[in-house]
Write an enzyme that holds these catalytic residues in place. Structure first.
Site, PDB file in Angstrom:
ATOM      1  N   SER A 102       0.962  -1.414  -0.151  1.00 33.83           N
ATOM      2  CA  SER A 102       0.196  -0.056  -0.010  1.00 33.83           C
ATOM      3  C   SER A 102       0.777   1.094   0.079  1.00 33.83           C
ATOM      4  O   SER A 102       1.328   1.539  -1.074  1.00 33.83           O
ATOM      5  CB  SER A 102      -0.649  -0.110   1.477  1.00 33.83           C
ATOM      6  OG  SER A 102      -1.356   0.799   1.275  1.00 33.83           O
ATOM      7  N   ASP A 241      -1.857   6.215  -3.791  1.00 30.29           N
ATOM      8  CA  ASP A 241      -1.447   5.979  -3.020  1.00 30.29           C
ATOM      9  C   ASP A 241      -0.670   4.568  -3.633  1.00 30.29           C
ATOM     10  O   ASP A 241      -1.388   5.123  -5.001  1.00 30.29           O
ATOM     11  CB  ASP A 241      -1.098   4.927  -1.484  1.00 30.29           C
ATOM     12  CG  ASP A 241      -1.757   3.944  -1.212  1.00 30.29           C
ATOM     13  OD1 ASP A 241      -3.805   3.643  -2.735  1.00 30.29           O
ATOM     14  OD2 ASP A 241      -2.581   3.196  -0.390  1.00 30.29           O
ATOM     15  N   ASP A 243      -0.837   1.432  -4.218  1.00 33.76           N
ATOM     16  CA  ASP A 243      -1.686   0.305  -4.508  1.00 33.76           C
ATOM     17  C   ASP A 243      -2.893   1.330  -5.578  1.00 33.76           C
ATOM     18  O   ASP A 243      -4.402   0.542  -5.498  1.00 33.76           O
ATOM     19  CB  ASP A 243      -1.873  -0.731  -3.721  1.00 33.76           C
ATOM     20  CG  ASP A 243      -2.722  -0.730  -2.292  1.00 33.76           C
ATOM     21  OD1 ASP A 243      -3.177   1.090  -2.174  1.00 33.76           O
ATOM     22  OD2 ASP A 243      -3.502  -1.777  -2.059  1.00 33.76           O
ATOM     23  N   ASP A 245      -5.477   2.456  -3.337  1.00 36.18           N
ATOM     24  CA  ASP A 245      -6.816   2.428  -2.678  1.00 36.18           C
ATOM     25  C   ASP A 245      -6.973   3.573  -1.483  1.00 36.18           C
ATOM     26  O   ASP A 245      -8.097   3.139  -1.153  1.00 36.18           O
ATOM     27  CB  ASP A 245      -7.098   1.173  -1.987  1.00 36.18           C
ATOM     28  CG  ASP A 245      -6.335   0.992  -0.736  1.00 36.18           C
ATOM     29  OD1 ASP A 245      -5.132   1.656  -0.756  1.00 36.18           O
ATOM     30  OD2 ASP A 245      -5.960  -0.042   0.362  1.00 36.18           O
TER      31      ASP A 245
END
Length: 445
Positions: A102, A241, A243, A245
């Site tokens: 992440s 960010d 990834d 999400d």
């Protein structure tokens, strides 16, 4: 019993360190594969990743694990976490895997698992998989070993799905947008989706090299985006960010807009359009008290949950809500996605901005946040929250804030730290209570 491998958001750690190794990834593939081998059909797992160098290593190890127990593997390459969730469901896969840490720096990585329905696995499923990691798993016979293939149209499928959430007939023509993809998983899909909807686009953070993911960019470092927005005279900035999400926004003046303000905007917009369900939205204990007061004025409730988008989603499903999220920018819009989706949420905000016609600085600032202070205290082990000195400090702080604010003290699910947050009308009182609790934690650590 505590978990050895799974944390609040899958398995995470230093890539190729003591914990997150290719050996572990192979075992996770075998254990998760066996867990989801049910029925007589040919079983399939979909694997996506972000742009970290270690993603190659973990992808191949997971693929070896899954194929060794008889599961076919579909590799989609760099793809946002919400895209993996969506594609898992769309392609009728038995399991989805996202390789990402992440918003963490490149040297960390993680393994997130999704079920057939596109939702993150339940605690029970994770516990069952973890139990299998400790023992041997039955491998497939030579003729039953799984196959692996890479598909090329996954990016287009996700872009189509995200664009379908945008109001029909509305376009972004004339809107100048800067998007910061954090050199991460959305470095191609986000610019393409925004461009296809007509935005005048300036994309930064779109040159991943395996090492620069989240480095001084993206939603955890929005100052880079703010500077770019001011430099090019953009109408709005979008920060994702690693990834994709999470979503943080920047208005045309360069002011940062966090997840709480975005939640307020979407709650009001969806309430006015009749789309909001449950009479409430869901947020975590970290969301600002100002958000709660703003929603009260709209005759809407705020359901608070522990930190973590999985807890938010559980709260949404329990209360019949379709909007939820975190101050950090995880935003879940259940009408369109099964997990946080920064790109999708940004399109909902842009739709409001286009329809309203006013500058972003006027549209995105809906309430004045209460003074809020967050500090992290690093701990080396033990149970400092059970120490009498810490308990006394917390009790004293809560007593002083009673009726005037809130105190939240919690261990991080991803780092060896205790997070101490206080908020209230009196900024000096907030600072004093946080300092007192932090001092007690340091003494007990």
């Amino acid at each position: 019993m505590g978990r050895r491998y799974f944390g609040t958001d899958g398995i995470r750690g230093l890539a190729n360190g003591d914990r997150l190794t290719p050996e572990l990834a192979l075992k996770v593939g075998q254990a998760a594969g066996i867990h989801f081998l049910d029925g007589g059909h040919r079983h399939r797992v979909l694997i996506g990743k972000d742009t970290r160098l270690s993603g190659y290593m973990l992808e191949q190890a997971l693929t070896a694990g899954f194929t060794s127990v008889g599961m076919d593997v579909v590799q989609v390459g760099p793809m946002p976490t919400p895209a993996v969730a969506m594609l898992t469901r769309e392609m009728r896969a038995d399991l989805g895997v996202m390789i990402s840490a992440s918003h963490n720096p490149f040297h960390d990585n993680g393994i997130k698992l999704f079920g057939r329905d596109g939702y993150k696995l339940s605690d029970a499923d994770e516990a069952a998989i973890e139990a299998r990691l400790e023992g041997e798993v039955p491998r497939a016979a030579p003729e039953a070993i799984g196959r692996a293939r890479r598909i090329d149209d996954a990016r287009g499928r996700y872009i189509h799905a995200v664009k379908a959430s945008f109001p029909e007939g509305l376009r972004l023509d004339g809107l100048k947008v800067v998007v910061d993809c954090a050199h991460g998983a959305a470095y191609r899909v986000a610019p393409e989706a925004l461009w296809e909807l007509g935005a005048e686009l300036d994309a930064i953070g779109v040159a991943p090299d395996g090492f620069n993911i989240n480095a001084n960019c993206g939603s955890t470092y929005p100052e880079t985006l703010a500077a770019r927005v001011r430099e090019v005279g953009a109408d709005i900035g979008i920060a994702l960010d690693g990834d994709a999400d999470r979503l943080i926004l920047v208005d045309e003046t360069g002011r940062i807009v966090d997840g709480d303000q975005i939640l307020a905007l979407l709650a009001r917009s969806w309430q006015l359009s009749g789309k909001l369900r449950g009479g409430s939205i869901v947020a975590t204990v970290m969301s600002n008290l100002g958000l709660e007061k703003y929603l009260e004025a709209l005759d809407l409730g705020l359901v608070r949950t522990p930190v973590g988008d999985r807890h938010v989603l559980e709260g949404m499903r329990a209360h019949g809500c379709n909007v939820g999220g975190e101050q950090s920018g995880h935003l879940i819009l259940a009408d369109h996605a099964t997990t946080g989706d920064g790109l999708l949420a940004s399109l909902q905000v842009l739709a409001v901005l286009v329809a309203d016609g006013r500058p972003a600085s006027r549209v995105l600032r809906l309430f004045d946040p209460f003074p809020q202070l967050l500090r992290n205290v690093r701990v080396g082990g033990g149970r400092p929250l059970e120490d009498p000195r810490v308990r006394a400090a917390i009790a004293g702080a809560e007593a002083r804030l009673a009726g005037r604010g809130r105190l939240v003290v919690r261990p991080s699910g991803t780092e060896p730290v205790i997070r101490v947050m206080a908020e209230g009308e009196d900024e000096a009182l907030v600072a004093a209570t946080v300092a007192e609790v932090c001092d007690a934690l340091r003494a007990a650590a």
